[in-house]
Design a protein around this motif. Structure first.
Motif: not given
Length: 311
Positions: A248-254, A257-260, A277-281
């Motif tokens: 779910n955190v990855m969905i927020q990132l990709v 476009q929300e940064a953790p 950051i997106q690719m690392a997650v």
């Protein structure tokens, strides 16, 4: 006159293709070349996107800006994205939650599935046929999303990690595969153990399960991948962002476009690239499945085909 002792002739084993049926023609060189080219393109289509994801996650902000986005050719490697993600923020907490949910959920699902499949594999058990028909019916008919949500809510499981495990804990398909494999175990072997005084649990633990390592490994991987990749249950049953798993955190990132939490400042100041950051997650989400799959791959043919054919 001396006796001549014949020494056993040694033969060299050559690696060759398995024997072909008499009605099949030998493959031509053009056919073999075509198959090789097709497999090469298939591997390239799978590995090339993964290569881009990994390289981009290991690239600096300057390299990503020069490439205009995704990086195909690495120019220096930096682990700053992973260091920031694993420094104790939201992503670290989400990864720990995903690992714990996967471990606990897989153990619970395997325990229930093995017990259910073993009971259904013994034709003399109480209510065997009715229970089997009920399980088969659930493969084609379901209550739907709203009744399921109301049930979870009435049980008080919302905003609880049990909501990530119990609603999807059992797969009827996996139970049927296990049942088919258990039915293939010799009945005489089980009867002899029963004559020696062994109970059902002891027979299951000491006889059936050691003979079923292949199918158990495959079904365990199925459950583990399902729990690790699950995101839908968390999106509808959890409201607390601190309880969200990694997917779910990855969905927020990709998508959003929300940064953790804790990384947005680093991105605004130019220390990190949001794309890295997106690719690392994404790499962190794919890594466990990528590592575990080769160890279970050898069991797939024996575990799945034997369970399916004998079921």
């Amino acid at each position: 006159m001396t006796a001549v002792i014949d020494k056993p002739a040694t033969t060299l084993r050559r690696w060759s293709a398995p024997p072909r049926p008499a009605w099949e023609e030998q493959p031509s060189k053009a056919g073999l070349a075509g198959k090789g080219i097709a497999l090469a393109f298939a591997c390239l289509a799978i590995l090339f996107p993964l290569w881009i994801v990994v390289v981009t996650s290991l690239s600096s902000r300057k390299t990503i800006d020069e490439a205009g986005g995704l990086v195909m050719v690495p120019k220096g490697i930096t682990f700053i994205a992973y260091e920031e993600l694993l420094s104790g923020g939201q992503v670290t907490r989400a990864a720990i939650i995903s690992i714990l949910v996967t471990l606990v959920g897989t153990l619970f699902s395997m325990a229930v599935s093995v017990l259910c499949a073993y009971g259904l594999s013994r034709s003399g058990t109480l209510g065997h046929r009715w229970i089997l028909m009920t399980l088969l019916a659930t493969m084609f008919f379901s209550a739907g999303l709203i009744p399921t949500y109301l049930l979870v809510q009435s049980l008080g499981l919302t905003d609880s990690y049990l909501a990530l495990i119990l609603p999807s804990a059992i797969s009827v398909f996996n139970i049927l595969v296990l049942r088919g494999f258990f039915m293939g175990i010799s009945q005489e072997l089980i009867d002899s153990a029963r004559i020696d005084g062994a109970g059902d649990l002891r027979i299951l633990w000491q006889i059936v399960m050691p003979l079923s390592r292949a199918v158990l490994a495959v079904i365990t991987l199925f459950y583990a991948v399902g729990y690790w990749s699950a995101w839908f249950n968390a999106s509808i049953y959890l409201n607390d962002q601190d309880m969200m798993p990694l997917q779910n955190v990855m969905i927020q990132l990709v998508q959003r476009q929300e940064a953790p939490v804790g990384l947005s400042q680093a991105i605004r100041t130019g220390q990190l690239s949001g794309l890295a950051i997106q690719m690392a997650v994404m790499v962190m989400a794919l890594l466990p499945v990528t590592v575990l799959s080769p160890f279970v791959q050898k069991h797939f043919k024996k575990g799945m085909l034997t369970g399916a054919v004998k079921g």
